[in-house]
Design a protein around this motif. Structure first.
Motif, PDB file in Angstrom:
ATOM      1  N   ASP A 123       0.847  -1.193   0.000  1.00  0.00           N
ATOM      2  CA  ASP A 123       0.000   0.000   0.000  1.00  0.00           C
ATOM      3  C   ASP A 123       0.882   1.242   0.000  1.00  0.00           C
ATOM      4  O   ASP A 123       2.110   1.153   0.071  1.00  0.00           O
ATOM      5  N   ILE A 124       0.236   2.392  -0.045  1.00  0.00           N
ATOM      6  CA  ILE A 124       0.992   3.641  -0.180  1.00  0.00           C
ATOM      7  C   ILE A 124       1.817   3.956   1.067  1.00  0.00           C
ATOM      8  O   ILE A 124       2.787   4.719   0.997  1.00  0.00           O
ATOM      9  N   TYR A 125       1.466   3.364   2.198  1.00  0.00           N
ATOM     10  CA  TYR A 125       2.202   3.650   3.430  1.00  0.00           C
ATOM     11  C   TYR A 125       3.494   2.834   3.517  1.00  0.00           C
ATOM     12  O   TYR A 125       4.445   3.237   4.170  1.00  0.00           O
ATOM     13  N   GLU A 126       3.511   1.711   2.840  1.00  0.00           N
ATOM     14  CA  GLU A 126       4.678   0.835   2.878  1.00  0.00           C
ATOM     15  C   GLU A 126       5.551   0.961   1.633  1.00  0.00           C
ATOM     16  O   GLU A 126       6.692   0.485   1.628  1.00  0.00           O
ATOM     17  N   ILE A 127       5.039   1.604   0.616  1.00  0.00           N
ATOM     18  CA  ILE A 127       5.716   1.553  -0.674  1.00  0.00           C
ATOM     19  C   ILE A 127       7.084   2.225  -0.678  1.00  0.00           C
ATOM     20  O   ILE A 127       8.008   1.777  -1.356  1.00  0.00           O
ATOM     21  N   THR A 128       7.242   3.296   0.101  1.00  0.00           N
ATOM     22  CA  THR A 128       8.547   3.966   0.112  1.00  0.00           C
ATOM     23  C   THR A 128       9.592   3.167   0.882  1.00  0.00           C
ATOM     24  O   THR A 128      10.787   3.449   0.770  1.00  0.00           O
ATOM     25  N   LYS A 129       9.162   2.182   1.646  1.00  0.00           N
ATOM     26  CA  LYS A 129      10.124   1.328   2.336  1.00  0.00           C
ATOM     27  C   LYS A 129      10.804   0.379   1.354  1.00  0.00           C
ATOM     28  O   LYS A 129      11.874  -0.161   1.646  1.00  0.00           O
ATOM     29  N   ILE A 130      10.162   0.175   0.217  1.00  0.00           N
ATOM     30  CA  ILE A 130      10.748  -0.700  -0.806  1.00  0.00           C
ATOM     31  C   ILE A 130      11.933  -0.013  -1.456  1.00  0.00           C
ATOM     32  O   ILE A 130      13.019  -0.576  -1.565  1.00  0.00           O
ATOM     33  N   ASP A 131      11.716   1.216  -1.900  1.00  0.00           N
ATOM     34  CA  ASP A 131      12.780   1.997  -2.540  1.00  0.00           C
ATOM     35  C   ASP A 131      12.358   3.464  -2.566  1.00  0.00           C
ATOM     36  O   ASP A 131      11.178   3.774  -2.772  1.00  0.00           O
ATOM     37  N   ALA A 132      13.316   4.367  -2.389  1.00  0.00           N
ATOM     38  CA  ALA A 132      13.007   5.792  -2.355  1.00  0.00           C
ATOM     39  C   ALA A 132      12.462   6.298  -3.679  1.00  0.00           C
ATOM     40  O   ALA A 132      11.750   7.316  -3.717  1.00  0.00           O
ATOM     41  N   SER A 133      12.768   5.599  -4.782  1.00  0.00           N
ATOM     42  CA  SER A 133      12.292   6.033  -6.101  1.00  0.00           C
ATOM     43  C   SER A 133      10.773   5.926  -6.227  1.00  0.00           C
ATOM     44  O   SER A 133      10.197   6.459  -7.171  1.00  0.00           O
ATOM     45  N   LEU A 134      10.129   5.241  -5.274  1.00  0.00           N
ATOM     46  CA  LEU A 134       8.672   5.070  -5.319  1.00  0.00           C
ATOM     47  C   LEU A 134       7.936   6.131  -4.503  1.00  0.00           C
ATOM     48  O   LEU A 134       6.705   6.073  -4.396  1.00  0.00           O
TER      49      LEU A 134
END
Length: 226
Positions: free
Chosen positions: A94-105
């Motif tokens: 989800d949008i709350y976890e997506i930046t934990k994957i990579d900063a480019s997101l």
């Protein structure tokens, strides 16, 4: 008038001159007798050599084609290779976890906070490694609606998700020293479609945007490239 005295002197001179045998012997080394059979023999040898060369190349090509398997992820079109949907395993995010994957997101999270509808966020892994993130985004901006399918890819630049391979077709342009590929199409409802692909900071971005805004691709470039 014939000069009998001068002729006699020349005759006596040549009778007394002895030519060394080794001079003529050495000269004979550089004078090869002509042979009527030599041209024919040379032609036969040349033909045989040409046949041997062609045969050797043909055999080499044959055995290379028949025995040499292409390396993993190798394809004939300029070194670019493709991986298929069947090679991927997915998890939802989800949008709350997506930046934990990579900063480019981070842009996906920013769009959601700005009022965009973000859905169907999926993370695709290939051989256990992060390969691609997919999502769908809808938003209104300046009375224009934007419906986009977004793909962010983290594989090597020459390893591409097969369904996205045609994103490299069409027009090639530049924005702030970043090269991009743009293909313009028309959707079933008659709206312009912008298919955009570019690489920024080592990450590959793909946007499929349907909008009345014919230059919707510019919004995508401006959103990512700072």
């Amino acid at each position: 008038m014939k000069d009998d005295r001068l002729e006699k002197q020349f005759a006596e001179y040549f009778e007394n001159v002895n030519t060394p045998c080794n001079i003529t012997a050495d000269a004979k080394k550089y004078v090869k007798p002509k042979s009527a059979y030599k041209p024919k023999l040379l032609a036969i040898l040349c033909s045989a050599a040409s046949f041997a060369l062609v045969l050797g190349v043909s055999l080499a090509v044959f055995f290379n084609v028949r025995t040499a398997a292409p390396p993993l992820d190798q394809s004939p079109d300029g070194g670019i290779s493709f991986y298929e949907e069947t090679e991927l395993s997915y998890t939802q995010t989800d949008i709350y976890e997506i930046t934990k994957i990579d900063a480019s997101l981070r842009f996906i999270k920013n769009l959601a906070y700005g009022g965009a509808n973000v859905k169907d966020c999926e993370i695709g892994y290939r051989h256990g490694n992060l390969a691609i993130v997919k999502t769908k985004i809808s938003m209104l901006n300046n009375l224009s609606r934007y419906d986009a399918e977004v793909f962010v890819e983290f594989t090597d630049e020459k390893l591409i998700y097969a369904p996205l391979k045609d994103y490299r077709e069409g027009y090639v342009g530049g924005y702030q020293n970043v090269k991009y590929y743009l293909t313009r199409e028309t959707s079933e409802n008659g709206e312009p479609v912008n298919k955009l692909h570019f690489v920024y900071n080592g990450t590959k971005y793909y946007f499929y945007v349907t909008s009345s805004d014919e230059n919707s691709y510019l919004k995508c470039l401006q959103m990512i490239i700072k």
